[in-house]
Design an enzyme around this catalytic site. Structure first.
Site, mmCIF file in Angstrom:
data_model
loop_
_atom_site.group_PDB
_atom_site.id
_atom_site.type_symbol
_atom_site.label_atom_id
_atom_site.label_comp_id
_atom_site.label_asym_id
_atom_site.label_seq_id
_atom_site.Cartn_x
_atom_site.Cartn_y
_atom_site.Cartn_z
ATOM 1 N N HIS A 1 4.460 -1.861 7.846
ATOM 2 C CA HIS A 1 4.710 -2.486 9.152
ATOM 3 C C HIS A 1 4.121 -1.651 10.291
ATOM 4 O O HIS A 1 4.698 -1.580 11.379
ATOM 5 C CB HIS A 1 6.213 -2.696 9.373
ATOM 6 C CG HIS A 1 6.833 -3.685 8.431
ATOM 7 N ND1 HIS A 1 6.772 -5.044 8.618
ATOM 8 C CD2 HIS A 1 7.508 -3.498 7.267
ATOM 9 C CE1 HIS A 1 7.392 -5.658 7.626
ATOM 10 N NE2 HIS A 1 7.843 -4.741 6.778
ATOM 11 N N ASP A 3 10.814 -0.098 4.380
ATOM 12 C CA ASP A 3 10.909 -1.382 3.690
ATOM 13 C C ASP A 3 9.529 -1.977 3.425
ATOM 14 O O ASP A 3 8.566 -1.710 4.132
ATOM 15 C CB ASP A 3 11.737 -2.370 4.513
ATOM 16 C CG ASP A 3 11.095 -2.694 5.852
ATOM 17 O OD1 ASP A 3 10.630 -1.750 6.521
ATOM 18 O OD2 ASP A 3 11.052 -3.877 6.236
ATOM 19 N N GLU A 4 9.472 -2.791 2.396
ATOM 20 C CA GLU A 4 8.343 -3.669 2.093
ATOM 21 C C GLU A 4 6.994 -2.946 2.060
ATOM 22 O O GLU A 4 5.994 -3.434 2.582
ATOM 23 C CB GLU A 4 8.302 -4.828 3.099
ATOM 24 C CG GLU A 4 9.547 -5.699 3.038
ATOM 25 C CD GLU A 4 9.505 -6.879 3.991
ATOM 26 O OE1 GLU A 4 10.040 -7.943 3.632
ATOM 27 O OE2 GLU A 4 8.945 -6.735 5.092
ATOM 28 N N VAL A 5 6.961 -1.782 1.429
ATOM 29 C CA VAL A 5 5.686 -1.084 1.245
ATOM 30 C C VAL A 5 4.939 -1.755 0.096
ATOM 31 O O VAL A 5 5.435 -1.812 -1.029
ATOM 32 C CB VAL A 5 5.911 0.409 0.943
ATOM 33 C CG1 VAL A 5 4.572 1.103 0.702
ATOM 34 C CG2 VAL A 5 6.666 1.077 2.085
#
Length: 836
Positions: free
Chosen positions: A488, A558-560
């Site tokens: 992100h 998060d969400e790597v």
């Protein structure tokens, strides 16, 4: 009283003599200011000594007159006809209206003026009178009856509470027996009368020796007074006053009136509430940089309070061990006063007597509760006082606000903080940066915001941040900043291209997201193979720590998408040379981040993703679960309670983290960008699944730090939310989460609460109060040219049950509007005006 020496007064304007001529230079020296208004002081000092502003007034009288800067005019407000103001308090005439208007314009984007050096004189303040406060803007939703009614029957004060207090009871005033009173059939209560103009708060129980404490409490009390006056407009404000009892009876023949036995005096009006803080000085907290003037709450703050509201001459008081506990009690007190203040005229079939409230007990057994009641009721003589003993269930009760997907103006964040305080929430988790925007201005890395934000005017300055931190502290709210990384971080690439892996070839695996350019940009992550990524991350953390004094910093995680590293040649080569797997590369990055957070004296918070991927986190870390799907548990999870059914991923991961001695803040199933109804929010809880068990990791202490389940947060992700629908996506669903985090309730279906009250009716009453007193919008804002109906009407029960119909999401994340655009400016200014 008239000094012969050289008086010195802090200020920005030049001092002038009584006739407007400049005072001799040797008498007084002050800094000059061009934008000032001349205010002459009164020579009469007859009642100065009885007034808390007496010393200030005498000082002005001694120097003859003073030119007061326009900023101070704005801070204190201009007076209206028939009411006192700061200006009349010092004996001077009111400033011209143009002065207040120009001052308001000069304040810039910050809608809440948090005071000036004038506040320093309030350390010796002994009381605050609600009648002294300037009447607020009464515009907004149409006022309706404030009694907490539900269906038929007399009103019940217990329906006014949100979140539900731990203990609420009625007791006989002045009785030595400390036990609750049950009202049998046939008994009703003539409620305690409340008139905001006569209400005063005694501050002598607030220690004056603690710097700034009494001033901060006075600020909170004035805020309560202004909201209460907004609920009950003054006679001089143009609002219609309720008719006298005789006129009421004539206007509504056949309806009941209040029970007043022959020869009985009118019930005494509540006129004084004593405030007490019994705790010692707050323990010093680890901070770097300059913090707010008001001491912010800590993660382990005592927020309990005790409220006693009694008919005079019995004493009413609110006590707590901390200022933050007192603030929670003031919110409950406002709910009670709002319900009781200036009872509206009775309606046919709806007698004005209450079934449950503080006041005078009335026997209606001699007749019906209809028209015959006025001739048959008798006062029993027992005065009933309200007792509330309350404390929160969890110490962390939060809201995440994402200001990166859509920029939210500072005034809207002020507005959010005010409404949060009304629901007793105490943590604003500020998701500052994300893939599409880096709106935080940093001195050390100015290019990040200059190139990574949505553009000029779409950033948060250092002054903006410090202002919001100070406002939050006064409202007893902590602000926990989040810098989401290493994923992100697409917005970093323009300002720091060497720090980001430009993996634009990596597309989402979900076919529905492949065509969404915003989702594709989410995949960009920091380049962990070079030194620049960690250098930038550390610099960002250092400056964030200097702006935000809280104990915690959220570092994302998060969400790597590991493809952003494994498919980029130079990163893949570096990983092979170091012998690192993708998780090992993630660990390498976070080792540097965690060491910097520790050096800054803070505790890291991270999303569940990194934890469940196997990243080794510090023992003082806090894990934030968020996934509301899947099922985990049983023998696959060490320590899973025998017989406990499988739980969703987020709750199961929270159980595992708590079992390891880590802190846990739960967000699973509380996503406000989803179209879940308020019942879905209410039926979930932070301690859902195995966490509800005593062995499931309830908050406890490991040495000096709190670990285990600390509470939870609802999350406002703004992919399809901006300033126009922010409010109605928050409320009423956020209130459901707030009660779950504060009150001693258990997860389950919505029905009756522990006080026997209908939860739906209580929530609707609370939302109406948010609309009336705080200006909360329960429908999307409309531009000035829109022909849509007004958004200010009170929420209906049908709308309460339909978030999609009442508050739809934006059609696309690509809709990026500006609150400064001419078509929106008026609507935004009206929606987010100062709630105080």
């Amino acid at each position: 009283d008239r000094p012969t020496g050289r008086p010195v007064l802090w200020g920005e304007g030049p001092v002038r003599g009584a006739m407007g001529t400049a005072a001799p230079a040797e008498s007084l020296r002050l800094g000059g200011a061009d934008d000032s208004q001349e205010i002459r002081s009164s020579s009469s000092r007859g009642s100065d000594r009885a007034s808390p502003r007496g010393p200030w007034r005498r000082l002005l009288a001694a120097v003859g007159g003073i030119a007061v800067p326009a900023a101070v005019v704005s801070a204190w407000g201009s007076p209206g006809a028939g009411r006192r103001s700061w200006w009349s308090g010092v004996g001077g005439p009111a400033p011209p209206p143009a002065a207040a208007a120009s001052a308001s314009a000069a304040r810039g984007p910050l809608a809440w003026d948090l005071g000036s050096d004038v506040e320093e004189v309030e350390e010796g303040l002994l009381e605050v009178a609600c009648g002294d406060q300037a009447a607020p803007d009464a515009s907004g939703p149409a006022s309706q009856a404030r009694q907490p009614r539900s269906g038929s029957g007399p009103p019940d004060l217990r329906r006014a509470f949100w979140p539900q207090p731990e203990s609420v009871s009625l007791r006989v005033a002045g009785s030595s027996k400390d036990r609750a009173v049950a009202l049998p059939a046939g008994l009703r209560v003539q409620p305690l009368p409340v008139d905001p103009d006569r209400l005063r708060f005694d501050l002598r129980g607030v220690p004056a020796a603690r710097p700034g404490l009494r001033r901060a409490v006075a600020w909170s009390v004035r805020r309560l007074c202004r909201r209460l006056q907004k609920a009950v407009p003054r006679a001089d404000s143009g609002a219609e006053e309720p008719a006298a009892p005789a006129a009421q009876a004539a206007r509504a023949p056949g309806t009941a009136r209040s029970c007043s036995p022959p020869g009985a005096a009118a019930a005494p009006v509540l006129e004084r509430v004593a405030l007490r803080i019994s705790g010692g000085a707050p323990a010093p907290r680890r901070r770097s940089g300059s913090g707010p003037r008001s001491d912010p709450p800590g993660a382990d703050e005592d927020e309990g309070y005790r409220l006693v509201l009694a008919p005079p001459p019995a004493a009413s008081h609110l006590s707590a061990s901390t200022r933050h506990g007192l603030n929670r009690g003031l919110e409950t007190l406002l709910q009670v006063l709002d319900a009781l203040a200036k009872d509206p005229p009775p309606r046919k079939g709806r007698p004005p007597l209450w079934s449950w409230a503080p006041g005078v007990e009335v026997d209606t057994s001699g007749g019906s509760e209809g028209a015959a009641q006025q001739d048959s009721c008798t006062a029993s003589g027992r005065a009933l006082e309200l007792h509330v003993l309350d404390a929160p269930r969890f110490p962390w009760r939060g809201l995440l606000v994402d200001t990166a997907r859509h920029f939210l103006p500072v005034a809207s964040l002020e507005h959010v903080l005010a409404a949060m305080a009304a629901a007793k929430l105490n943590v604003l988790h500020w998701h500052l940066t994300d893939a599409v925007s880096f709106p935080l201005e940093l001195r050390s890395l100015p290019e990040l915001a200059r190139r990574g934000s949505f553009g000029p005017g779409k950033t948060y300055t250092e002054a903006d941040v410090r202002h919001l931190v100070e406002l939050a502290a006064r409202l007893s709210i902590r602000i926990v900043p989040e810098i989401d990384m290493p994923a992100h971080t697409g917005s970093w690439i323009s300002g720091e291209p060497r720090a980001v892996s430009n993996c634009t070839h990596v597309l989402p695996t979900d076919p529905g997201d492949r065509a969404n350019p915003f989702k594709a940009r989410d995949k960009l992550a920091l380049d962990v193979s070079g030194r620049r990524a960690l250098e930038v991350a550390r610099a960002v953390l250092r400056e964030v720590a200097s702006l935000f004094p809280d104990e915690f910093i959220h570092v994302g995680g998060d969400e790597v998408d590991f493809r952003c590293w494994t498919t980029v040649p130079h990163i893949r080569k570096w990983m092979r040379r170091k012998g690192l797997s993708p998780v090992g590369a993630l660990q390498h990055f976070f080792d540097g981040v965690f060491s910097e957070v520790k050096r800054l004296g803070r505790r890291p918070v991270l999303w569940q993703d990194a934890f469940e991927q196997g990243v080794d986190v510090p023992e003082d870390a806090v894990v934030q679960p968020w996934k509301c799907w899947g099922s985990m548990g049983g023998s696959a999870v060490p320590g899973w309670p025998e017989g406990e059914p499988l739980a969703m991923s987020g709750h199961a991961l929270g159980f595992v983290a708590a079992g390891l001695g880590l802190g846990v803040v739960q967000s699973s199933c509380w996503y406000l960008d989803w179209d879940s109804q308020w019942r879905d929010f209410y039926e979930h809880a932070a301690d859902e699944g195995p966490l509800r068990r005593p062995e499931g990791g309830r908050a406890r202490h490991h040495g000096e730090r709190r670990a285990g389940l600390m509470g939870g947060e609802a999350a406002l992700w703004t992919e399809r939310i901006d300033f126009s629908n922010m409010d109605c996506r928050l409320w009423p669903r956020l209130a459901a989460s707030a009660e779950r985090l504060w009150s001693q309730t258990s997860p389950g279906a919505v029905a009756k609460d522990s006080l026997g009250q209908d939860v739906t009716a209580r929530l609707l009453h609370h939302v109406h109060r948010l609309q009336r007193l705080h200006g909360v919008s329960v429908r999307p804002l409309q531009p000035a040219a829109s022909s849509s109906p007004a958004t200010g009407a009170l929420l209906t029960e049908a709308e309460l049950e339909d978030v999609v119909g009442a508050c739809p999401l934006l059609a696309s994340q690509a809709i990026q509007r500006s609150a400064d655009d001419p078509e929106w400016a008026a609507a935004v200014a009206a929606a987010f005006r100062d709630a105080t």
